[in-house]
Structures are given as C-alpha cells and as structure tokens.
Design a protein around this motif. Sequence first.
Motif, mmCIF file in Angstrom:
data_model
loop_
_atom_site.group_PDB
_atom_site.id
_atom_site.type_symbol
_atom_site.label_atom_id
_atom_site.label_comp_id
_atom_site.label_asym_id
_atom_site.label_seq_id
_atom_site.Cartn_x
_atom_site.Cartn_y
_atom_site.Cartn_z
ATOM 1 N N MET A 33 12.448 27.017 -13.938
ATOM 2 C CA MET A 33 11.902 28.015 -13.045
ATOM 3 C C MET A 33 12.095 29.393 -13.683
ATOM 4 S SD MET A 33 12.827 28.671 -9.029
ATOM 5 C CE MET A 33 11.984 27.260 -8.408
ATOM 6 N N SER A 34 11.051 30.187 -13.670
ATOM 7 C CA SER A 34 11.106 31.506 -14.307
ATOM 8 C C SER A 34 11.969 32.471 -13.490
ATOM 9 C CB SER A 34 9.698 32.077 -14.444
ATOM 10 O OG SER A 34 9.191 32.444 -13.174
ATOM 11 N N ASN A 35 12.347 33.563 -14.134
ATOM 12 C CA ASN A 35 13.141 34.589 -13.465
ATOM 13 C C ASN A 35 12.422 35.157 -12.246
ATOM 14 O OD1 ASN A 35 15.677 34.819 -14.455
ATOM 15 N ND2 ASN A 35 15.260 36.571 -15.779
ATOM 16 N N LEU A 36 11.122 35.399 -12.414
ATOM 17 C CA LEU A 36 10.323 35.939 -11.318
ATOM 18 C C LEU A 36 10.321 34.972 -10.130
ATOM 19 C CD1 LEU A 36 8.472 38.114 -10.173
ATOM 20 C CD2 LEU A 36 6.544 36.961 -11.282
ATOM 21 N N SER A 37 10.152 33.706 -10.406
ATOM 22 C CA SER A 37 10.170 32.694 -9.346
ATOM 23 C C SER A 37 11.516 32.664 -8.634
ATOM 24 C CB SER A 37 9.860 31.314 -9.916
ATOM 25 O OG SER A 37 8.563 31.276 -10.430
ATOM 26 N N ARG A 38 12.585 32.735 -9.401
ATOM 27 C CA ARG A 38 13.937 32.746 -8.805
ATOM 28 C C ARG A 38 14.121 33.959 -7.908
ATOM 29 N NH1 ARG A 38 18.432 29.804 -10.925
ATOM 30 N NH2 ARG A 38 17.708 28.230 -12.376
ATOM 31 N N GLU A 39 13.659 35.102 -8.366
ATOM 32 C CA GLU A 39 13.781 36.325 -7.572
ATOM 33 C C GLU A 39 12.973 36.220 -6.285
ATOM 34 O OE1 GLU A 39 13.174 39.970 -9.789
ATOM 35 O OE2 GLU A 39 14.195 39.095 -11.526
ATOM 36 N N LEU A 40 11.776 35.640 -6.370
ATOM 37 C CA LEU A 40 10.948 35.452 -5.179
ATOM 38 C C LEU A 40 11.625 34.512 -4.180
ATOM 39 C CD1 LEU A 40 7.349 35.230 -6.667
ATOM 40 C CD2 LEU A 40 8.269 37.050 -5.220
#
Length: 119
Positions: A1-8
């Motif tokens: 999972m990408s960083n952006l996805s984790r942040e979302l």
Amino acid sequence: MSNLSRELVFLILQFLDEEKFKHTVHKLEQEFGFFFNMKYFEEMVLGGEWEEVEKYLSGFTKVDDNRYSMKIFFEIRKHDRTRAVEILVKDLKVFSSFNDDLFKEITQLLTLDNFRENE
C-alpha cells in the motif's frame, strides 16, 4: 500500500473516530492491519472479551507468524475458560459411553481452579 493510501486510510479512521463510529473504526483497523489501537485492545482484554480480542489481533498477526504471536495467542486462549471447558467436555464425551460416572467426575474436575487439590 502506498504512502498516500495509508494517509487516506488514517484520515478516514480519524474521521470515523471523531464521528463516533467506533465499531467501524476497529473493523477497518483490523482489516487494513497497519494501525493497531492499543487502547481498544486493552479495553477488550480488561472486559474479558476474549473472542473479540483474538479476532482483532488476527488482523495484525497470525498465531504461527513468530514465537511472540504464538505466546500472545496462547495467553488469550488461556483466559477463555468457558470455551476451554466446552471443548474439553465435548472431547471427553467419548468416556461417557464407557463409564458415565467417570465422565461426570472428570467434567466436575474442570470446574475447579486446581484439580490436583481434589481428593
């Protein structure tokens, strides 16, 4: 999972928590498996909700992942005395067909804190 996805996901969890969707928050934490809510876990342990404790923890680790996982699952299952007694009674049911009195005596021993102290 990408960083952006984790942040979302984290933002979604935060929003749901603020809006008091506690059950949904914990299900998502468990499903995504990267945000372990220690406070929630502690509340369940202190409340004796052993089945929920094990389900929640299963979202983050499996019993055979490593020895620490095995140890914590062992501790959780050790405290679920009711379930343990049900399993043992079911497994010991075989003896009832041979000697019903023996079966009753064995199952009665399961209710004691320390069956070795029984005469």
